[in-house]
Motif scaffolding. Sequence first.
Motif, short mmCIF file in Angstrom:
data_model
loop_
_atom_site.label_atom_id
_atom_site.label_comp_id
_atom_site.label_asym_id
_atom_site.label_seq_id
_atom_site.Cartn_x
_atom_site.Cartn_y
_atom_site.Cartn_z
N LEU A 263 55.84 -48.27 84.02
CA LEU A 263 55.92 -47.38 85.17
C LEU A 263 54.67 -46.51 85.23
O LEU A 263 54.16 -46.06 84.20
CB LEU A 263 57.15 -46.48 85.06
CG LEU A 263 58.52 -47.15 85.17
CD1 LEU A 263 59.61 -46.14 84.82
CD2 LEU A 263 58.74 -47.71 86.57
N ARG A 264 54.21 -46.27 86.44
CA ARG A 264 53.06 -45.39 86.62
C ARG A 264 53.58 -43.99 86.95
O ARG A 264 54.21 -43.77 87.99
CB ARG A 264 52.14 -45.92 87.73
CG ARG A 264 51.46 -47.24 87.32
CD ARG A 264 50.68 -47.87 88.47
NE ARG A 264 49.59 -47.04 88.95
CZ ARG A 264 48.39 -46.93 88.37
NH1 ARG A 264 48.14 -47.61 87.25
NH2 ARG A 264 47.45 -46.17 88.89
N ILE A 265 53.30 -43.05 86.03
CA ILE A 265 53.81 -41.68 86.14
C ILE A 265 52.65 -40.74 86.46
O ILE A 265 51.73 -40.58 85.66
CB ILE A 265 54.49 -41.23 84.83
CG1 ILE A 265 55.48 -42.29 84.33
CG2 ILE A 265 55.13 -39.87 85.03
CD1 ILE A 265 56.63 -42.56 85.25
N GLY A 266 52.68 -40.16 87.63
CA GLY A 266 51.66 -39.18 88.01
C GLY A 266 52.11 -37.77 87.66
O GLY A 266 53.27 -37.41 87.89
N ILE A 267 51.22 -36.98 87.11
CA ILE A 267 51.52 -35.59 86.78
C ILE A 267 50.55 -34.70 87.56
O ILE A 267 49.34 -34.79 87.39
CB ILE A 267 51.41 -35.31 85.27
CG1 ILE A 267 52.42 -36.17 84.51
CG2 ILE A 267 51.61 -33.83 84.98
CD1 ILE A 267 52.36 -35.99 83.00
N VAL A 268 51.10 -33.87 88.44
CA VAL A 268 50.30 -32.97 89.28
C VAL A 268 50.34 -31.58 88.64
O VAL A 268 51.40 -30.96 88.54
CB VAL A 268 50.85 -32.91 90.71
CG1 VAL A 268 50.00 -31.97 91.58
CG2 VAL A 268 50.89 -34.30 91.33
N SER A 269 49.18 -31.10 88.19
CA SER A 269 49.16 -29.82 87.48
C SER A 269 47.75 -29.25 87.45
O SER A 269 46.76 -29.99 87.43
CB SER A 269 49.65 -30.02 86.04
OG SER A 269 49.57 -28.80 85.30
N GLY A 270 47.68 -27.93 87.42
CA GLY A 270 46.41 -27.24 87.16
C GLY A 270 46.38 -26.66 85.77
O GLY A 270 45.47 -25.89 85.44
N ASP A 271 47.34 -27.05 84.92
CA ASP A 271 47.51 -26.39 83.62
C ASP A 271 47.47 -27.35 82.45
O ASP A 271 48.14 -27.12 81.43
CB ASP A 271 48.82 -25.61 83.62
CG ASP A 271 48.86 -24.54 84.68
OD1 ASP A 271 47.84 -23.84 84.84
OD2 ASP A 271 49.88 -24.42 85.39
N LEU A 272 46.71 -28.43 82.57
CA LEU A 272 46.59 -29.37 81.46
C LEU A 272 45.51 -28.85 80.51
O LEU A 272 44.44 -29.44 80.33
CB LEU A 272 46.26 -30.76 81.99
CG LEU A 272 47.31 -31.34 82.95
CD1 LEU A 272 46.88 -32.69 83.48
CD2 LEU A 272 48.67 -31.43 82.28
#
Length: 628
Positions: A263-272
């Motif tokens: 599965l392709r899991i996208g993570i949207v964040s400015g805090d990585l």
Amino acid sequence: MIGSHPEYSARPRAADIDMPHQPGSPQSHAVALVAHAHGCDDTIRIALSHHVAGRLTEAELMYKQILAVTPGHADALHLLGLVAHHSGNFDNAVDFIMAALERSPQALYYFNLGNVMTAHNRHAAAAECFRQAVVLQPDYVDAYNNLGNALRSLKEFHEALDVFCTVIDKQPDHAQAYNNLANVLLELDEIDAAIEAYRNAIALAPDLPEPRSNLLFALNYADSTSPQAYLAEAMAYGELVTRLAKPWSSWLVDEPADHRRPLRIGIVSGDLKMHPVGYFLENVVRHADPQRIELIAYVTRNMLEDELTQRIKPLFHAWHSIAGVADRDAASRIRNDRIDVLVDASGHTRYNRLPLFAWKPAPVQVSWPGYFASTGVRAIDYVLGDDIVLSEEEAAHFVEGAWRLPDSYLCFTPPADDVAPGAPPSADGQPVTFGYFGKLTKITDHVVAVWSEVLRALPSARLLLKSAQLDVESVRARIAERFRAHGIGLDRLILEGRSARAAYLATYRRVDVMLSPFPYPGGTTTAESVWMGVPVVCRRGDRFLSRIGESILGPLDLLEWVADDDASYVAQAVALATDTARLVALRGGLRDRLLASPLCDARQFARNLEDAFAAMCGRRAQDAASGR
């Protein structure tokens, strides 16, 4: 728990003149001023039309053609700098705009140079550019507005307040200035004034999502906000961003039901990065099974990548920046990347991009782990929690569906810094020291009253407060005055500001018992306290947010530290602080207990998370097959 509140500054992507904008934004200024300067100059007008429409290659070619004929053409140099900035070429952007300024020092050029500096975290340089812009054009309210944001980034909070008040004086209906004023008030622990300013911004610009998002975050600090009142505000936000979007109802992904591909899991964040979201994600990312999931990062700001970023970035299948990219275009990018599950790791915290989720770029969308209440966005299918934070009753406070992970919805990454717990201060004959290390905004008047009662019960005890907000003198004075009103003098308080990570962790060695605030408890700080061998007294709450401390202590079998009411909270704090033998034993054993718990079993947590994502996709496939 995780993160700080979001910023809105006309999202200083003002320099990107092909971005959507509000009336009076820098984009409209750019078009009007250039057109006015050149009258019927067809070449610049055509080039600019390409630029505004997003045809940047054509615009760049025409700007260069203009410069070939007129090498000192200031507007062409300026606009070429904006193209370079849009392409991510900071050095060229600065060189072109500086060349334009040498030929024609215009307020607009300084303004957009400031935006370029802001986008690349050069906040001091940005502030100077905006100052030059208002010197040249004293009525340039957008330049004042962005100056205020630059000053906020520099932690010059009181000067920023003055600047935003100047904007409001010059343009009383400037909703963005009210929003940004509220952001600074929140930094200064003026929660009621901040909420009022956010509401002013919403009244002036009801179709602007950012003030509504910021208000939602701020309401979590106010203990007078009921879950029902919060949900009503969240649903209003969700309805707005849904109305502004055009959601997809079909996607480009192949059905993964046969498990022949990850599965392709996208993570949207400015805090990585070194941030609570980064701390809770690091071990999960490290133990993810690439045969089951591929992780793709969509970073929402131009980050200065720190050591945590550098550790996790190679573990992602792909890493993309969507900073400054319009929601429509970012959503299209995500859809074209064939993402199966898109994770919002921000909620209504700073640098969130919730409006792009309303476009529904992925067939399954999830909120985790950066927020603690409903986003209000119905296009987000699930919120990930556990049995403690997301009980059956609590599920009614979300527009997202409830999905519970076993044991805990968080996975703690032990700090990379090797800092030993040490002995409790009271064991060395020092006065008992209570502590709280986090946002002062969480310390409501109710919390001050209860903590003051704890200190009155032990007249020699002290309270060590450590927060970046305490670097501001007026904030220090205000928190001292609030405790003084309850009979607790400054001699009973130790007030400390920000420090480097290792020094911050070492500060736990100076504390006997940590006090968690309520209704907004410590999350990261609760786990860090246990790591450093310090017991934490929490207060049981009535919603996801207020149960986070309980969710961390539950898997450790330490729920006796979770009090049901004020009296038991005070009694628990006093009992722990006066049992020196127990404090010494806890100091030596809590870290091992944490490491042996489900909170630190990153391998199993990753399997649980992968199972959840697979089950979500399977449920969606079943719903699609049945026509639901």
